[in-house]
Each structure stands twice: as C-alpha cells, then as structure tokens.
Motif scaffolding. Structure first.
Motif, short mmCIF file in Angstrom:
data_model
loop_
_atom_site.label_atom_id
_atom_site.label_comp_id
_atom_site.label_asym_id
_atom_site.label_seq_id
_atom_site.Cartn_x
_atom_site.Cartn_y
_atom_site.Cartn_z
N GLN A 42 0.70 -1.28 0.13
CA GLN A 42 -0.03 -0.11 -0.09
C GLN A 42 0.74 1.34 0.04
O GLN A 42 0.30 2.22 -0.06
CB GLN A 42 -1.11 0.21 1.11
N GLY A 43 2.12 1.14 0.31
CA GLY A 43 2.98 2.24 0.08
C GLY A 43 4.50 1.80 0.51
O GLY A 43 4.54 0.36 0.61
N VAL A 44 5.28 2.58 1.02
CA VAL A 44 6.70 2.45 1.18
C VAL A 44 6.94 2.96 2.55
O VAL A 44 6.47 3.77 3.39
CB VAL A 44 7.76 3.17 0.25
N TYR A 45 7.96 2.43 3.32
CA TYR A 45 8.38 2.55 4.81
C TYR A 45 9.82 3.17 4.87
O TYR A 45 10.79 2.39 4.28
CB TYR A 45 8.04 1.35 5.57
N PHE A 46 9.76 4.44 5.34
CA PHE A 46 11.30 4.97 5.53
C PHE A 46 11.78 4.58 7.10
O PHE A 46 10.76 5.25 7.72
CB PHE A 46 11.25 6.44 5.05
N ILE A 47 12.72 4.09 7.32
CA ILE A 47 13.33 3.86 8.57
C ILE A 47 13.77 5.18 9.09
O ILE A 47 14.85 5.44 8.73
CB ILE A 47 14.22 2.60 8.75
N LYS A 48 13.06 5.49 10.32
CA LYS A 48 13.71 6.77 11.08
C LYS A 48 14.65 6.20 12.18
O LYS A 48 15.61 6.85 12.56
CB LYS A 48 12.46 7.80 11.64
N GLU A 49 14.30 5.19 12.81
CA GLU A 49 15.45 4.75 13.90
C GLU A 49 14.89 3.05 14.10
O GLU A 49 13.82 2.56 14.05
CB GLU A 49 14.39 5.46 15.09
N GLY A 50 15.93 2.61 14.31
CA GLY A 50 15.88 0.99 14.57
C GLY A 50 16.53 0.17 13.32
O GLY A 50 17.00 0.60 12.56
N THR A 51 16.38 -1.34 13.53
CA THR A 51 16.93 -2.22 12.48
C THR A 51 15.51 -3.13 12.13
O THR A 51 15.10 -3.64 13.18
CB THR A 51 17.90 -2.97 13.04
N ALA A 52 15.53 -3.28 10.89
CA ALA A 52 14.63 -4.24 10.58
C ALA A 52 15.37 -5.52 9.72
O ALA A 52 16.31 -5.43 9.43
CB ALA A 52 13.44 -3.74 9.83
N LYS A 53 14.42 -6.62 9.51
CA LYS A 53 15.01 -7.69 8.67
C LYS A 53 14.04 -7.99 7.58
O LYS A 53 12.82 -8.05 8.01
CB LYS A 53 15.42 -8.94 9.37
N LEU A 54 14.65 -8.46 6.48
CA LEU A 54 13.61 -8.93 5.31
C LEU A 54 13.92 -10.33 5.30
O LEU A 54 15.22 -10.92 5.30
CB LEU A 54 13.93 -8.21 4.26
N SER A 55 12.95 -11.33 5.44
CA SER A 55 13.12 -12.63 5.27
C SER A 55 12.15 -13.29 4.45
O SER A 55 11.06 -12.77 4.15
CB SER A 55 13.18 -13.20 6.65
N LYS A 56 12.46 -14.38 3.92
CA LYS A 56 11.43 -15.38 3.09
C LYS A 56 11.39 -16.57 3.53
O LYS A 56 12.43 -17.19 3.90
CB LYS A 56 11.70 -15.07 1.63
N SER A 57 10.29 -17.24 3.53
CA SER A 57 10.10 -18.48 4.13
C SER A 57 10.36 -19.53 2.91
O SER A 57 9.67 -19.44 1.82
CB SER A 57 8.62 -18.82 4.56
N GLY A 58 11.16 -20.70 3.25
CA GLY A 58 11.60 -21.58 2.15
C GLY A 58 10.46 -22.69 1.81
O GLY A 58 9.38 -22.67 2.63
N VAL A 59 10.78 -23.63 1.10
CA VAL A 59 9.91 -24.65 0.78
C VAL A 59 9.55 -25.42 2.05
O VAL A 59 8.42 -26.04 2.10
CB VAL A 59 10.75 -25.89 -0.23
N TYR A 60 10.47 -25.55 3.03
CA TYR A 60 10.04 -26.36 4.05
C TYR A 60 9.82 -25.79 5.36
O TYR A 60 9.68 -25.89 6.47
CB TYR A 60 11.41 -27.20 4.37
N GLY A 61 9.35 -24.48 5.24
CA GLY A 61 9.00 -23.55 6.20
C GLY A 61 10.15 -22.73 7.02
O GLY A 61 9.95 -22.17 7.89
#
Length: 237
Positions: free
Chosen positions: A57-76
């Motif tokens: 629905q939009g984009v997120y600009f990080i002002k403070e802190g850390t996030a991770k991007l992850s993806k679930s594989g075939v076996y979860g």
C-alpha cells in the motif's frame, strides 16, 4: 563496494527523501497533501511491518531502529535476505514491480518508520529528479549486494562466510559505545545468514572466540581483530 561509496549512496538517498527536499520539488498544494498523507508508525521488537504475499500500500522509511527482510523456504524455514537500518526504504521493489511483497519485514529492535502511500511515492518519482536518481543508485547498489550474495554462498567456505558476514554487519549496522555490532542475533539466525546448520554456527563462533577474533556476550558480538577477519573472509573494504 567500498564503505565510502556505500555511505555516499546512503547519504544521497537520505538527502533526497526528506520534507525539505520534497518541498522544493512539489507545488505548495501537493506538498500540503504529502504532509497530510505521511504517517509516523512504530513497531515493537519482533512485530511484523508487512507480510510476504501482502499487497503493498506504500513504502516505509526507517527513522530509527533495525528491521530484517526474510522469506520462508519450501520447508517453512525462514531465510534472512538482508537487514535494514535508519535511513533505509523498504517495500519499494514490490510496489514498483506491481506485485505482492516477496518477503516479510520484521522489527529487530523497536522501530520507528514513516509510511508514504503508494500513489504519492510514485508521484514523487515522476516530479523529483533528485529522488529518482537517488532511487536508481539505491536499486543498483542493492542489486550488487544480491550478486555478491550468490558468490558468497556458492564459492566460500562456511568459516569464510562467517568472517565476511560479521565484517559486513558491522559495516552496515555500526557498533554500540562498547564496540558490539548493533544487532542481537540468535545462533539460528547467524546459521541462516551463512547457509549452514545451527550446530556448525555455534562451533564456528566458539572457534572465532578462542582464536581471539571476536568477543561474545550472549547474542552480542564484538570484532576484536578486524585485520584477521577481513583476511579470513577475503573481504574487500
């Protein structure tokens, strides 16, 4: 890519993605609409910012802190793709491609972000040449990171991968006043990053500690011999 060039690209984007820059590129009417549309949001550690498969629905600009991007594989099993910190923008790739999110974004620390709705983000790219160029630089940089990851996983030993990932995490996220990398990772998450079993990651961390390459306090790691780690991981700084 050198640390200096990475920092230049990050700084260029931060300078382009802020209210003062927007005010110069937008009409007074559009700027007032933008300010009304911007939303300050906060997420607790472990809270999901957006889910894999969700419609952007939009984009997120990080002002403070850390996030991770992850993806679930075939076996979860989750695969960590990358970490994002203050000054990073997340969610834009799927939005620009016109597809659902291809990864999950999760707060690794208390997180403060600015949410910009999709239509206004696209409008900004159309009218703001400075932002568009900064976005191109950012996309090119992240494409290079992805290419390096393929080589990283395919050609390096697990020991070399751990050495490199510690150097890169410190370079990307910085350190606290005591010198510890600004992220707290479980042994499973470290194993995930370097593509090995958790038991192997635990053994390697212990070996690095015994070899006086790192200092470990719980989930926190401090590099105490950068030169040897860089040499071991064949890292180009």
């Amino acid at each position: 890519m050198s640390l200096e060039l990475q920092q230049v690209i990050e700084q260029n984007f931060i300078q382009a993605f802020n209210r003062e820059s927007f005010k110069k590129s937008l009409s007074p009417e559009d700027y007032d609409k933008l300010v009304a549309e911007l939303q300050d949001m906060e997420f607790a550690k472990g809270e999901t910012v957006f889910e894999d498969g969700e419609s952007p629905q939009g984009v997120y600009f990080i002002k403070e802190g850390t996030a991770k991007l992850s993806k679930s594989g075939v076996y979860g099993k989750d695969q960590i793709l990358r970490f994002c910190k203050e000054g990073d923008l997340i969610g834009y790739r799927s939005l620009l491609c016109g597809e659902n999110f291809q990864a999950k974004a999760e707060a690794m620390t208390p997180l403060k972000v600015v949410f910009l709705p999709a239509d206004f983000f696209i409008h900004l790219l159309e009218v703001d040449a400075k932002l568009s160029y900064a976005m191109l630089q950012k996309i090119a940089y992240e494409l290079g990171e992805s290419s390096n990851t393929v080589t990283f996983l395919a050609q390096k030993t697990v020991r070399e991968r751990l050495a490199e990932i510690l150097i890169l995490l410190e370079q990307k996220l910085g350190t606290d006043p005591e010198g510890f990398i600004n992220i707290s990772l479980t042994r499973e998450e470290i194993a995930n990053l370097i593509g090995t079993a958790t038991e192997s990651a635990i053994r390697l961390i212990s070996e690095f500690k015994q070899d006086e390459l790192i200092l470990v306090e719980g989930r926190n790691i401090k590099i105490i011999n950068h030169e040897k780690l860089i040499k071991l991981g064949h890292v180009v700084i």
